[in-house]
Design a protein around this motif. Structure first.
Motif, mmCIF file in Angstrom:
data_model
loop_
_atom_site.group_PDB
_atom_site.id
_atom_site.type_symbol
_atom_site.label_atom_id
_atom_site.label_comp_id
_atom_site.label_asym_id
_atom_site.label_seq_id
_atom_site.Cartn_x
_atom_site.Cartn_y
_atom_site.Cartn_z
ATOM 1 N N CYS A 41 62.163 24.853 28.894
ATOM 2 C CA CYS A 41 63.018 23.680 29.120
ATOM 3 C C CYS A 41 62.987 22.690 27.957
ATOM 4 O O CYS A 41 64.026 22.127 27.595
ATOM 5 C CB CYS A 41 62.602 22.976 30.405
ATOM 6 S SG CYS A 41 62.823 23.973 31.891
ATOM 7 N N PHE A 73 57.078 25.615 31.083
ATOM 8 C CA PHE A 73 58.113 24.588 31.169
ATOM 9 C C PHE A 73 58.397 24.006 29.787
ATOM 10 O O PHE A 73 59.558 23.765 29.424
ATOM 11 C CB PHE A 73 57.661 23.485 32.130
ATOM 12 C CG PHE A 73 58.616 22.326 32.232
ATOM 13 C CD1 PHE A 73 59.715 22.391 33.060
ATOM 14 C CD2 PHE A 73 58.407 21.174 31.483
ATOM 15 C CE1 PHE A 73 60.604 21.317 33.147
ATOM 16 C CE2 PHE A 73 59.284 20.109 31.568
ATOM 17 C CZ PHE A 73 60.386 20.188 32.398
ATOM 18 N N TRP A 74 57.352 23.797 29.005
ATOM 19 C CA TRP A 74 57.497 23.236 27.657
ATOM 20 C C TRP A 74 58.271 24.189 26.748
ATOM 21 O O TRP A 74 59.116 23.767 25.965
ATOM 22 C CB TRP A 74 56.105 22.967 27.098
ATOM 23 C CG TRP A 74 56.055 22.548 25.663
ATOM 24 C CD1 TRP A 74 56.473 21.367 25.130
ATOM 25 C CD2 TRP A 74 55.536 23.319 24.567
ATOM 26 N NE1 TRP A 74 56.248 21.346 23.771
ATOM 27 C CE2 TRP A 74 55.663 22.528 23.403
ATOM 28 C CE3 TRP A 74 54.954 24.578 24.471
ATOM 29 C CZ2 TRP A 74 55.246 22.985 22.156
ATOM 30 C CZ3 TRP A 74 54.534 25.017 23.225
ATOM 31 C CH2 TRP A 74 54.686 24.230 22.091
ATOM 32 N N CYS A 90 63.966 27.989 39.935
ATOM 33 C CA CYS A 90 63.825 26.530 39.811
ATOM 34 C C CYS A 90 64.047 26.088 38.366
ATOM 35 O O CYS A 90 64.697 25.058 38.116
ATOM 36 C CB CYS A 90 62.437 26.098 40.283
ATOM 37 S SG CYS A 90 62.211 26.160 42.077
ATOM 38 N N ILE A 91 63.506 26.844 37.421
ATOM 39 C CA ILE A 91 63.680 26.509 36.005
ATOM 40 C C ILE A 91 65.144 26.591 35.604
ATOM 41 O O ILE A 91 65.666 25.703 34.916
ATOM 42 C CB ILE A 91 62.824 27.447 35.130
ATOM 43 C CG1 ILE A 91 61.336 27.130 35.314
ATOM 44 C CG2 ILE A 91 63.211 27.319 33.660
ATOM 45 C CD1 ILE A 91 60.404 28.073 34.578
ATOM 46 N N SER A 126 61.221 30.988 38.533
ATOM 47 C CA SER A 126 62.276 31.248 37.555
ATOM 48 C C SER A 126 63.594 30.613 37.979
ATOM 49 O O SER A 126 64.309 30.007 37.162
ATOM 50 C CB SER A 126 62.456 32.759 37.376
ATOM 51 O OG SER A 126 63.472 33.044 36.444
ATOM 52 N N PHE A 170 67.059 23.731 37.223
ATOM 53 C CA PHE A 170 66.670 22.488 36.551
ATOM 54 C C PHE A 170 67.400 22.336 35.233
ATOM 55 O O PHE A 170 67.909 21.261 34.901
ATOM 56 C CB PHE A 170 65.160 22.479 36.330
ATOM 57 C CG PHE A 170 64.655 21.254 35.617
ATOM 58 C CD1 PHE A 170 64.458 20.078 36.310
ATOM 59 C CD2 PHE A 170 64.376 21.291 34.256
ATOM 60 C CE1 PHE A 170 63.994 18.939 35.654
ATOM 61 C CE2 PHE A 170 63.922 20.175 33.599
ATOM 62 C CZ PHE A 170 63.725 18.987 34.292
ATOM 63 N N GLN A 171 67.462 23.414 34.465
ATOM 64 C CA GLN A 171 68.177 23.374 33.193
ATOM 65 C C GLN A 171 69.677 23.130 33.395
ATOM 66 O O GLN A 171 70.318 22.421 32.611
ATOM 67 C CB GLN A 171 67.979 24.690 32.432
ATOM 68 C CG GLN A 171 66.571 24.905 31.920
ATOM 69 C CD GLN A 171 66.465 26.183 31.111
ATOM 70 O OE1 GLN A 171 66.358 26.154 29.893
ATOM 71 N NE2 GLN A 171 66.518 27.324 31.788
ATOM 72 N N THR A 193 51.774 27.157 33.603
ATOM 73 C CA THR A 193 53.060 26.727 34.162
ATOM 74 C C THR A 193 53.643 25.578 33.353
ATOM 75 O O THR A 193 54.851 25.546 33.071
ATOM 76 C CB THR A 193 52.896 26.312 35.630
ATOM 77 O OG1 THR A 193 52.404 27.426 36.393
ATOM 78 C CG2 THR A 193 54.224 25.867 36.227
ATOM 79 N N PHE A 194 52.789 24.636 32.955
ATOM 80 C CA PHE A 194 53.272 23.525 32.121
ATOM 81 C C PHE A 194 53.716 24.041 30.761
ATOM 82 O O PHE A 194 54.761 23.618 30.234
ATOM 83 C CB PHE A 194 52.183 22.465 31.944
ATOM 84 C CG PHE A 194 52.622 21.297 31.098
ATOM 85 C CD1 PHE A 194 53.315 20.242 31.664
ATOM 86 C CD2 PHE A 194 52.369 21.279 29.732
ATOM 87 C CE1 PHE A 194 53.741 19.172 30.889
ATOM 88 C CE2 PHE A 194 52.794 20.219 28.940
ATOM 89 C CZ PHE A 194 53.481 19.157 29.524
ATOM 90 N N THR A 216 55.607 16.425 23.962
ATOM 91 C CA THR A 216 56.435 15.898 25.053
ATOM 92 C C THR A 216 56.442 14.375 25.034
ATOM 93 O O THR A 216 57.494 13.733 25.183
ATOM 94 C CB THR A 216 55.927 16.403 26.415
ATOM 95 O OG1 THR A 216 55.935 17.830 26.431
ATOM 96 C CG2 THR A 216 56.810 15.895 27.545
#
Length: 214
Positions: free
Chosen positions: A52, A48-49, A133-134, A131, A137-138, A44-45, A199
């Motif tokens: 996003c 996101f990397w 949420c991503i 999906s 968020f973007q 999941t991380f 990051t």
């Protein structure tokens, strides 16, 4: 007599001696579920990397922010609201669509092992929620845009992973599934360390974008 006592004393610890393996050679549902939870968290991380934080690419992050900051919230929302169409080049970007589907495929496999009872509808809802949420968020952070095609392809990716589960993993033994997940965890951990490092390296840039102060 003294020898016999010494012999009994030497043998006594052997009866109670156990090799501690920290569950390395334990093959049950609890062990598998624990490994799957680790894999899901790491992946999941990484997801996101990739999505996003654009692989931690500072130039891509800055360029993306510059392009999106010139648009209002409504314009950013409507930018890619029409599925399978992009304003950038007016063509179907099949490679990107294909990548967006594959990137969610691991969840189609992992979620089948995470819970005691399998439920396709629940797992699909989790993937859709992640999906969504991503994308939201973007939309609000200017790290990317909201695209309905991404939602569609991510959900399709879940079903690709579900197909892989039924074709490959469903009939495998508990031992094979656990060791497969452990190998995946090793790969995910290496990627996680690299992703976390990039990051931190771009931390100031990411914070500036989030605060809209770039």
């Amino acid at each position: 007599m003294g020898f016999k006592k010494q012999q009994r004393g030497a043998n006594a610890p052997q009866k109670n001696f156990k090799i501690e393996t920290l569950g390395l050679f334990t093959y049950d549902e609890h062990t598998l579920r624990r490994e799957v939870i680790y894999a899901t968290g790491l992946y999941t991380f990484i997801l996101f990397w990739i999505v996003c934080l654009k692989f931690g690419n500072a130039e891509m992050l800055a360029r993306n922010y510059k392009n999106l900051s010139e648009l209002t919230l409504e314009e950013r929302f409507l930018w890619d609201i029409v599925p399978f169409y992009t304003r950038q080049n007016h063509t179907l970007q099949w490679l990107e669509f294909f990548a967006n589907s594959l990137i969610f495929a691991p969840f189609g496999v992992l979620l089948n092992y995470m819970f005691a009872k399998r439920n396709i509808l629940r797992d699909f809802a989790l993937c859709l929620g992640l999906s969504l949420c991503i994308e939201v968020f973007q939309l609000f952070t200017l790290l990317g845009g909201f695209a309905t095609v991404d939602l569609i392809m991510n959900c399709l990716g879940y079903f690709v992973g579900l197909g892989i589960y039924y074709l490959i993993f469903k009939k495998r033994t508990m031992k094979i599934c656990i060791w497969t997940c452990r190998v995946a965890n090793f790969v995910f951990l290496v990627l996680f360390i690299y992703a976390f490092g990039t990051t931190l390296q771009n931390g100031e840039l990411i914070l500036a974008i989030l605060k809209k102060q770039l």
